[in-house]
Design an enzyme around this catalytic site. Structure first.
Site, PDB file in Angstrom:
ATOM      1  N   LYS A 109      20.875  56.397  68.455  1.00 12.82           N
ATOM      2  CA  LYS A 109      20.023  55.438  69.168  1.00 12.82           C
ATOM      3  C   LYS A 109      20.764  54.189  69.631  1.00 12.82           C
ATOM      4  CE  LYS A 109      16.044  55.633  69.743  1.00 12.82           C
ATOM      5  NZ  LYS A 109      14.848  55.652  68.911  1.00 12.82           N
ATOM      6  N   HIS A 118       3.281  52.873  92.140  1.00 10.26           N
ATOM      7  CA  HIS A 118       2.572  53.596  91.064  1.00 10.26           C
ATOM      8  C   HIS A 118       3.550  54.201  90.056  1.00 10.26           C
ATOM      9  CE1 HIS A 118      -0.976  53.510  93.829  1.00 10.26           C
ATOM     10  NE2 HIS A 118      -0.029  53.707  94.730  1.00 10.26           N
ATOM     11  N   SER A 131      19.748  52.459  65.205  1.00  9.27           N
ATOM     12  CA  SER A 131      18.661  52.844  64.304  1.00  9.27           C
ATOM     13  C   SER A 131      19.261  53.134  62.934  1.00  9.27           C
ATOM     14  CB  SER A 131      17.966  54.092  64.852  1.00  9.27           C
ATOM     15  OG  SER A 131      17.313  54.783  63.793  1.00  9.27           O
ATOM     16  N   GLU A 158      12.656  44.475  74.868  1.00 14.65           N
ATOM     17  CA  GLU A 158      11.302  44.683  74.332  1.00 14.65           C
ATOM     18  C   GLU A 158      10.698  43.365  73.845  1.00 14.65           C
ATOM     19  OE1 GLU A 158      11.190  48.545  71.860  1.00 14.65           O
ATOM     20  OE2 GLU A 158      13.311  48.095  72.149  1.00 14.65           O
TER      21      GLU A 158
END
Ligand code: ARG
Length: 477
Positions: free
Chosen positions: A302, A175, A296, A309
């Site tokens: 970043k 979970h 970024s 992704e």
């Protein structure tokens, strides 16, 4: 001799009315509407089948010759002409024409330009229907082999990291809640198993695919004394297909490929999600290399896991390809229908997508640096050895498991209230809940003892993980 009009993209047919198609123009008084030509043409994508189309034609011509259906001389000129056509395609000078609709007619028409009369005999005892089924099967067979190789390379990268981290303790989750300690190597080897099943699906699809449709002709077979075993063997098939109607309308092999690809893509997507999570500041389990992260334009700190992704997202395309082809094929009567021309793009796109995703994932895995200290810190939160404590109560005190579960639950609540881990509770506190507990219990509360104890086959104990990695090398690499 030239049978095409060099000033346009359309074909002047010697035996048909002006503008009508040279290959079937006899029946037609006029050519197609421009929009008909556009919706009908597949040359924009099926040119990818060129090498397979020419291999199929060469095998067919050789067989026709051996069977006495084609003269030696014609066969020789056809073989040489086809070789030249392939060279033109490979070197990028081949004059692809939309008016010639697809790869089969482009190749045949160019062959006629090059060698004249004998080219017209090549289409004896075959049809574009068995031709395209054969070409496409040859292409998908190679795609399955590419998929297998890409998966194998990714497994190799995972196994290397798993060996490095056979004893690196991390929290295991259910979970996405901390559950029990596992080793990072064990976690990575879970994906080696998934990709292993994907490879076995690819292998099974390859074996099922490997029957040659060539010689089924349009749908009913052919009156010529062809030898289908010869062409099947020449093209590396195990045998000819058994039913001509099925052979020209079967696209199960494309579905098989896409179904296997879709499962592989969701495995890649699940793994990519873990990478995204692991490299957050909150987890910090791994650091991706600069080569597989982006910055970024506004936030200088970043390091974004864009490759992961995108791998996570691209599963959608592959699932879409499978769904699209399933829907295109449903309800088609026997035998060939032009609907089936829609089979190629989803497969081509999937081949590109998976090649990219597999290479990016293998690259991320090879470059990633794990942070064992961060993993251990995370494993120390969340009472991961609670099950070990319950097992100790069962094994050392003879307590029934249900009762041990309850006692452990009370201790977890105490530790939680005190903001401590289980191992940080002192003996007096433990005995306050269960007087028979001794100092020996701390043995069970350590993360290393917990993973080391899980020696059952397929378990997370470091010695097991090392053995599993060695075994995976044997099985997969
Ligand atoms: N371009 C066609 C396809 O990909 C080749 C087969 C055409 N056959 C036909 N009967 N029109 O499906």
């Amino acid at each position: 001799m030239s049978i095409t009009d060099p000033s346009s993209d359309t074909v002047a047919a010697p035996t048909a009315e002006p503008g009508a198609n040279q290959l079937w123009g006899g029946r037609f008084a006029a050519g197609p509407a421009a929009i008909m030509e556009r919706i009908n043409a597949s040359i924009g994508f099926d040119r990818k089948l060129a090498a397979q189309d020419i291999a199929g034609s060469q095998a067919h011509a050789a067989m026709l010759c051996r069977q006495g259906i084609l003269s030696e001389d014609d066969a020789r000129r056809i073989q040489a002409g086809l070789t030249q056509v392939l060279q033109e395609i490979d070197s990028g000078v081949f004059p692809f024409k939309t008016a010639l609709e697809d790869i089969h007619m482009n190749v045949e028409s160019r062959l006629a330009e090059l060698i004249g009369e004998p080219a017209k005999r090549l289409h004896t005892a075959r049809s574009r229907n068995d031709q395209v089924a054969t070409d496409f099967k040859l292409w998908v067979r190679e795609a399955l082999d590419r998929l297998d190789a890409g998966l194998c390379d990714l497994q190799a990268a995972l196994i290397e990291q798993a060996e490095r981290h056979a004893a690196t303790v991390m929290p295991g989750f259910t979970h996405l809640q901390p559950a029990q300690p596992v080793t990072f190597g064990h976690h990575l080897l879970a994906y080696v198993e998934m990709f292993g099943r994907d490879r076995s699906r690819a292998g099974a699809a390859r074996a099922r695919l490997n029957e040659c449709p060539l010689g089924s002709a349009a749908l009913a077979g052919t009156p010529y004394p062809i030898d289908r075993d010869q062409t099947a063997a020449a093209l590396g098939f195990d045998r000819p297909t058994a039913n001509s109607l099925d052979a020209v309308s079967d696209r199960d092999f494309a579905l098989d490929y896409l179904a296997g690809a879709a499962i592989a893509a969701i495995h890649l997507s699940r793994f990519a999600e873990e990478i995204v999570v692991w490299c957050t500041a909150q987890f910090g389990f791994i650091r991706l290399s600069d080569a597989f992260t982006t910055g970024s334009s506004i936030m200088p700190q970043k390091r974004n896991p864009d490759a992961a992704e995108l791998v996570r997202a691209k599963a959608g395309r592959v699932i879409g390809a499978l769904t699209g082809l399933l829907v295109a094929l449903k309800g088609l009567p026997l035998a060939y229908s032009k609907d089936m021309q829609e089979d190629k793009e989803p497969v081509f796109e999937t081949d590109d997508t998976l090649a990219l995703c597999l290479a990016a994932t293998a690259g991320m895995v090879r470059d990633m640096v794990a942070d064992p200290a961060a993993m251990r810190r995370a494993a120390e939160r969340g009472f991961l050895t609670a099950t070990d404590l319950a097992d100790w109560l069962v094994q050392e005190l003879g307590m029934p498991f249900r009762e041990a579960h309850h006692v452990t639950g009370r201790l977890v609540r105490l530790a939680d209230d005190q903001g401590k881990g289980l191992a940080a509770l002192d003996l007096a506190t433990l005995q306050g809940v269960e007087p028979r507990i001794t100092a020996d219990v701390y043995r069970a509360l350590s993360l290393d003892a917990s993973v080391a104890s899980r020696r059952s086959f397929g378990g997370t104990a470091p010695e097991r993980v090392r053995a599993a990695a060695a075994c995976a090398r044997e099985r997969f690499l």
